[in-house]
Scaffold this motif. Structure first.
Motif, PDB file in Angstrom:
ATOM      1  N   GLU A 243       0.871  -1.147   0.124  1.00 44.31           N
ATOM      2  CA  GLU A 243       0.148  -0.089   0.098  1.00 44.31           C
ATOM      3  C   GLU A 243       0.813   1.187  -0.094  1.00 44.31           C
ATOM      4  O   GLU A 243       0.628   2.217  -0.675  1.00 44.31           O
ATOM      5  N   ASN A 244       2.025   1.276   0.695  1.00 44.92           N
ATOM      6  CA  ASN A 244       2.809   2.572   0.643  1.00 44.92           C
ATOM      7  C   ASN A 244       3.458   2.566  -0.593  1.00 44.92           C
ATOM      8  O   ASN A 244       3.539   3.887  -1.153  1.00 44.92           O
ATOM      9  N   VAL A 245       3.824   1.605  -1.384  1.00 49.90           N
ATOM     10  CA  VAL A 245       4.053   1.850  -2.988  1.00 49.90           C
ATOM     11  C   VAL A 245       2.991   2.393  -3.680  1.00 49.90           C
ATOM     12  O   VAL A 245       3.264   3.368  -4.362  1.00 49.90           O
ATOM     13  N   ARG A 246       1.834   2.061  -3.547  1.00 50.29           N
ATOM     14  CA  ARG A 246       0.901   2.661  -4.339  1.00 50.29           C
ATOM     15  C   ARG A 246       0.936   4.150  -3.962  1.00 50.29           C
ATOM     16  O   ARG A 246       0.676   5.112  -4.586  1.00 50.29           O
ATOM     17  N   LEU A 247       0.530   4.400  -2.565  1.00 49.38           N
ATOM     18  CA  LEU A 247       0.583   5.811  -2.254  1.00 49.38           C
ATOM     19  C   LEU A 247       1.729   6.488  -2.554  1.00 49.38           C
ATOM     20  O   LEU A 247       1.682   7.850  -2.891  1.00 49.38           O
ATOM     21  N   VAL A 248       3.048   6.114  -2.766  1.00 54.65           N
ATOM     22  CA  VAL A 248       4.240   6.949  -3.063  1.00 54.65           C
ATOM     23  C   VAL A 248       4.006   7.078  -4.493  1.00 54.65           C
ATOM     24  O   VAL A 248       4.313   8.275  -4.896  1.00 54.65           O
ATOM     25  N   ARG A 249       3.808   6.234  -5.568  1.00 58.63           N
ATOM     26  CA  ARG A 249       3.550   6.531  -6.856  1.00 58.63           C
ATOM     27  C   ARG A 249       2.522   7.526  -7.081  1.00 58.63           C
ATOM     28  O   ARG A 249       2.562   8.488  -7.712  1.00 58.63           O
ATOM     29  N   ALA A 250       1.299   7.558  -6.343  1.00 58.98           N
ATOM     30  CA  ALA A 250       0.498   8.542  -6.412  1.00 58.98           C
ATOM     31  C   ALA A 250       0.739   9.881  -6.088  1.00 58.98           C
ATOM     32  O   ALA A 250       0.628  11.175  -6.389  1.00 58.98           O
ATOM     33  N   ALA A 251       1.631   9.970  -4.865  1.00 61.22           N
ATOM     34  CA  ALA A 251       2.388  11.480  -4.478  1.00 61.22           C
ATOM     35  C   ALA A 251       3.263  11.964  -5.317  1.00 61.22           C
ATOM     36  O   ALA A 251       3.409  13.048  -5.785  1.00 61.22           O
ATOM     37  N   LEU A 252       4.130  10.949  -6.289  1.00 56.31           N
ATOM     38  CA  LEU A 252       5.110  11.450  -7.032  1.00 56.31           C
ATOM     39  C   LEU A 252       4.443  11.887  -8.195  1.00 56.31           C
ATOM     40  O   LEU A 252       4.839  12.899  -9.055  1.00 56.31           O
ATOM     41  N   ARG A 253       3.154  11.057  -8.756  1.00 54.82           N
ATOM     42  CA  ARG A 253       2.746  11.710  -9.740  1.00 54.82           C
ATOM     43  C   ARG A 253       1.818  12.929  -9.663  1.00 54.82           C
ATOM     44  O   ARG A 253       1.880  13.817 -10.407  1.00 54.82           O
ATOM     45  N   ALA A 254       1.256  13.340  -8.404  1.00 56.78           N
ATOM     46  CA  ALA A 254       0.622  14.646  -7.809  1.00 56.78           C
ATOM     47  C   ALA A 254       1.932  15.799  -8.013  1.00 56.78           C
ATOM     48  O   ALA A 254       1.507  16.543  -8.426  1.00 56.78           O
ATOM     49  N   ALA A 255       3.063  15.362  -7.535  1.00 60.30           N
ATOM     50  CA  ALA A 255       4.079  16.434  -7.387  1.00 60.30           C
ATOM     51  C   ALA A 255       4.444  16.835  -8.703  1.00 60.30           C
ATOM     52  O   ALA A 255       4.998  18.050  -9.008  1.00 60.30           O
ATOM     53  N   HIS A 256       4.464  15.572  -9.728  1.00 61.10           N
ATOM     54  CA  HIS A 256       4.829  16.027 -10.918  1.00 61.10           C
ATOM     55  C   HIS A 256       3.880  16.932 -11.698  1.00 61.10           C
ATOM     56  O   HIS A 256       4.128  17.693 -12.404  1.00 61.10           O
ATOM     57  N   ALA A 257       2.578  16.569 -11.342  1.00 65.10           N
ATOM     58  CA  ALA A 257       1.761  17.305 -12.169  1.00 65.10           C
ATOM     59  C   ALA A 257       1.649  18.587 -11.914  1.00 65.10           C
ATOM     60  O   ALA A 257       1.199  19.606 -12.461  1.00 65.10           O
ATOM     61  N   ASP A 258       2.083  19.033 -10.464  1.00 64.28           N
ATOM     62  CA  ASP A 258       2.104  20.451 -10.122  1.00 64.28           C
ATOM     63  C   ASP A 258       3.204  21.288 -10.774  1.00 64.28           C
ATOM     64  O   ASP A 258       3.253  22.409 -10.765  1.00 64.28           O
ATOM     65  N   LEU A 259       4.161  20.582 -11.306  1.00 58.95           N
ATOM     66  CA  LEU A 259       5.368  21.302 -12.043  1.00 58.95           C
ATOM     67  C   LEU A 259       4.871  22.074 -13.414  1.00 58.95           C
ATOM     68  O   LEU A 259       3.953  21.556 -14.026  1.00 58.95           O
ATOM     69  N   THR A 260       5.213  23.283 -13.544  1.00 61.13           N
ATOM     70  CA  THR A 260       5.128  24.062 -14.866  1.00 61.13           C
ATOM     71  C   THR A 260       6.209  24.499 -15.519  1.00 61.13           C
ATOM     72  O   THR A 260       6.922  25.294 -15.093  1.00 61.13           O
ATOM     73  N   PRO A 261       6.543  23.518 -16.274  1.00 62.29           N
ATOM     74  CA  PRO A 261       7.997  23.897 -17.094  1.00 62.29           C
ATOM     75  C   PRO A 261       8.081  25.211 -17.844  1.00 62.29           C
ATOM     76  O   PRO A 261       6.868  25.653 -18.486  1.00 62.29           O
ATOM     77  N   ALA A 262       8.877  25.754 -17.864  1.00 61.42           N
ATOM     78  CA  ALA A 262       9.140  27.429 -18.406  1.00 61.42           C
ATOM     79  C   ALA A 262       9.704  27.250 -19.877  1.00 61.42           C
ATOM     80  O   ALA A 262       9.634  28.423 -20.394  1.00 61.42           O
ATOM     81  N   THR A 263      10.235  26.350 -20.234  1.00 61.14           N
ATOM     82  CA  THR A 263      11.073  26.391 -21.315  1.00 61.14           C
ATOM     83  C   THR A 263      10.752  24.988 -22.011  1.00 61.14           C
ATOM     84  O   THR A 263      10.315  23.989 -21.815  1.00 61.14           O
ATOM     85  N   GLU A 264      11.258  25.036 -23.507  1.00 61.40           N
ATOM     86  CA  GLU A 264      10.841  23.784 -24.217  1.00 61.40           C
ATOM     87  C   GLU A 264      11.922  22.615 -23.533  1.00 61.40           C
ATOM     88  O   GLU A 264      11.417  21.269 -23.606  1.00 61.40           O
ATOM     89  N   VAL A 265      13.022  22.843 -23.461  1.00 59.26           N
ATOM     90  CA  VAL A 265      13.750  21.782 -22.651  1.00 59.26           C
ATOM     91  C   VAL A 265      13.267  21.191 -21.492  1.00 59.26           C
ATOM     92  O   VAL A 265      13.291  20.051 -21.247  1.00 59.26           O
ATOM     93  N   ALA A 266      12.742  22.202 -20.628  1.00 63.85           N
ATOM     94  CA  ALA A 266      12.211  21.670 -19.296  1.00 63.85           C
ATOM     95  C   ALA A 266      11.000  20.952 -19.692  1.00 63.85           C
ATOM     96  O   ALA A 266      10.631  20.152 -18.860  1.00 63.85           O
ATOM     97  N   ALA A 267      10.217  21.428 -20.575  1.00 64.74           N
ATOM     98  CA  ALA A 267       8.882  20.767 -20.939  1.00 64.74           C
ATOM     99  C   ALA A 267       9.332  19.114 -21.342  1.00 64.74           C
ATOM    100  O   ALA A 267       8.744  18.261 -21.019  1.00 64.74           O
ATOM    101  N   LEU A 268      10.393  19.073 -22.199  1.00 63.91           N
ATOM    102  CA  LEU A 268      10.832  17.628 -22.622  1.00 63.91           C
ATOM    103  C   LEU A 268      11.296  16.934 -21.355  1.00 63.91           C
ATOM    104  O   LEU A 268      11.075  15.676 -21.397  1.00 63.91           O
ATOM    105  N   ARG A 269      12.031  17.407 -20.276  1.00 65.61           N
ATOM    106  CA  ARG A 269      12.080  16.627 -19.310  1.00 65.61           C
ATOM    107  C   ARG A 269      11.047  16.372 -18.460  1.00 65.61           C
ATOM    108  O   ARG A 269      10.987  15.291 -17.842  1.00 65.61           O
TER     109      ARG A 269
END
Length: 372
Positions: free
Chosen positions: A121-147
């Motif tokens: 269950e912790n693995v599932r929760l960590v994956r969800a937290a990582l996905r949410a943290a990633h979704a909160d990012l807003t890349p400002a350049t084309e290279v950042a968007a690629l990453r």
């Protein structure tokens, strides 16, 4: 299924996309992610991915496999007067395989008080937290968007393999200390002659951005709330830039397929992998650099074992007044395997000439262990 992920247009009239090949049921486990040519001038992985896609189309994929055969369309287009510049972004974005987002802190905030004693269950929760943290990012350049796009495709995979190559090299692999020897079959199947381990190599390369948060979160939350390593990631160096052929690529692709079968991503049976080479610390990698400009005259080939004091190369100044004084020797300072060397035969002052993988740490562990 093939999906196209558009990248933001940095200039009017331009359009770039990531072609993503998907096999198996979306969300099925185990999940594997493979990409090639993040350093866009490193060609071998693209041909390996081509052969792997062909093999996967004929295989019974019981988990999910995602393959991105051309991971860097930005760098692939950077050709200046016939010279391909695929390692660094010409817009100032730096090395394409550095500065991926570290999602550890943002995920830890979301996980505070949420984890329990159920590891799965912790693995599932960590994956969800990582996905949410990633979704909160807003890349400002084309290279950042690629990453951002590449990390989003890979961050919740069980296995991540980032296919690169060196200039002239034997096959070798970079991965985290915590993931060894679990990834020893990858090294064995691909015939790696060196494996370099580190907890934090510095610069946040792609593989560490995928796997590093797992061991960092495990350290933060402790044994009462176990966090297994839910992502095993490695950077695979497929020999040198000129080692591109159907024979080599198909053999590598079949090795990758055997790895996927062994992990239950693809149905089938496979023999035990060949034994892996010895793993050594990334801090034990000796880099021989040119003390002054000159022609490189190598005396050792990649794959050879060297001892301290062995002559690896001479840096030759052909303009020297006295030819007897024109050569500066570069000698090994450690015992190990000559893992890689330059594919150019002229070096500027301070440029990398050769790398030796040794057992004994030579560098400060922690930050800055990667040659940019």
């Amino acid at each position: 299924m093939i999906e196209e992920i558009p990248l933001p247009c940095a200039r009017l009239g331009t359009r770039r996309v990531l072609a993503v090949h998907r096999f198996g049921a979306p969300g099925a486990r185990p999940r594997a992610y493979l990409q090639a040519a993040l350093h866009a001038d490193e060609t071998p992985g693209m041909l390996v991915a081509h052969h792997l896609i062909r093999l996967l189309r004929e295989a019974a994929v019981t988990g999910e496999v995602v393959v991105v055969p051309v991971a860097n369309p930005i760098g692939l287009a950077q050709v200046v007067e016939g010279t391909h510049v695929g390692r660094y972004a010409l817009d100032g974005g730096g090395n394409f395989n550095r500065q991926f987002p570290d999602l550890t802190d943002a995920a830890a905030e979301r996980l505070s008080g949420a984890l329990g004693d159920d590891a799965a269950e912790n693995v599932r929760l960590v994956r969800a937290a990582l996905r949410a943290a990633h979704a909160d990012l807003t890349p400002a350049t084309e290279v950042a968007a690629l990453r951002h796009a590449l990390l989003g495709l890979a961050l919740d995979a069980d296995l991540v393999l980032d296919l690169h190559c060196d200039q002239e090299a034997v096959p070798h692999l970079y991965t985290g200390e915590a993931l060894w020897p679990a990834l020893s079959d990858v090294a064995g199947e691909l015939g790696c002659e060196a494996v370099l381990l580190e907890r934090d190599s510095g610069g946040t390369p792609f593989d560490e951005a995928c796997s590093g948060p797992w061991w960092r979160l495990a350290g933060r939350f402790g044994s009462e709330t176990p966090v297994p390593f839910g992502c095993a990631a490695a950077t695979v160096e497929l020999r040198g830039k000129a080692d591109v052929s159907d024979a080599l690529a198909e053999a590598d692709a079949r090795a990758l397929l055997r790895i996927l079968v062994r992990r239950g991503v693809v149905a089938g049976e496979t023999a035990p992998p060949p034994p892996a080479c010895e793993a050594t610390p990334l801090a034990g990698l000796e880099r021989l650099t040119a003390p002054h400009p000159g022609v490189i005259a190598f005396h050792r080939a990649v794959g050879e074992r060297v001892a301290p004091g062995d002559l690896v190369a001479d840096i030759v100044d052909p303009s020297a007044a006295d030819p007897a004084q024109a050569r500066t020797p570069l000698r090994a300072g450690t015992a190990g395997i000559l893992m890689a060397r330059s594919n150019r035969r002229f070096a500027g002052m301070g440029e990398l000439v050769a790398s030796i993988a040794g057992r004994e740490p030579l560098q400060r562990t922690g930050r800055g262990l990667l040659f940019d």
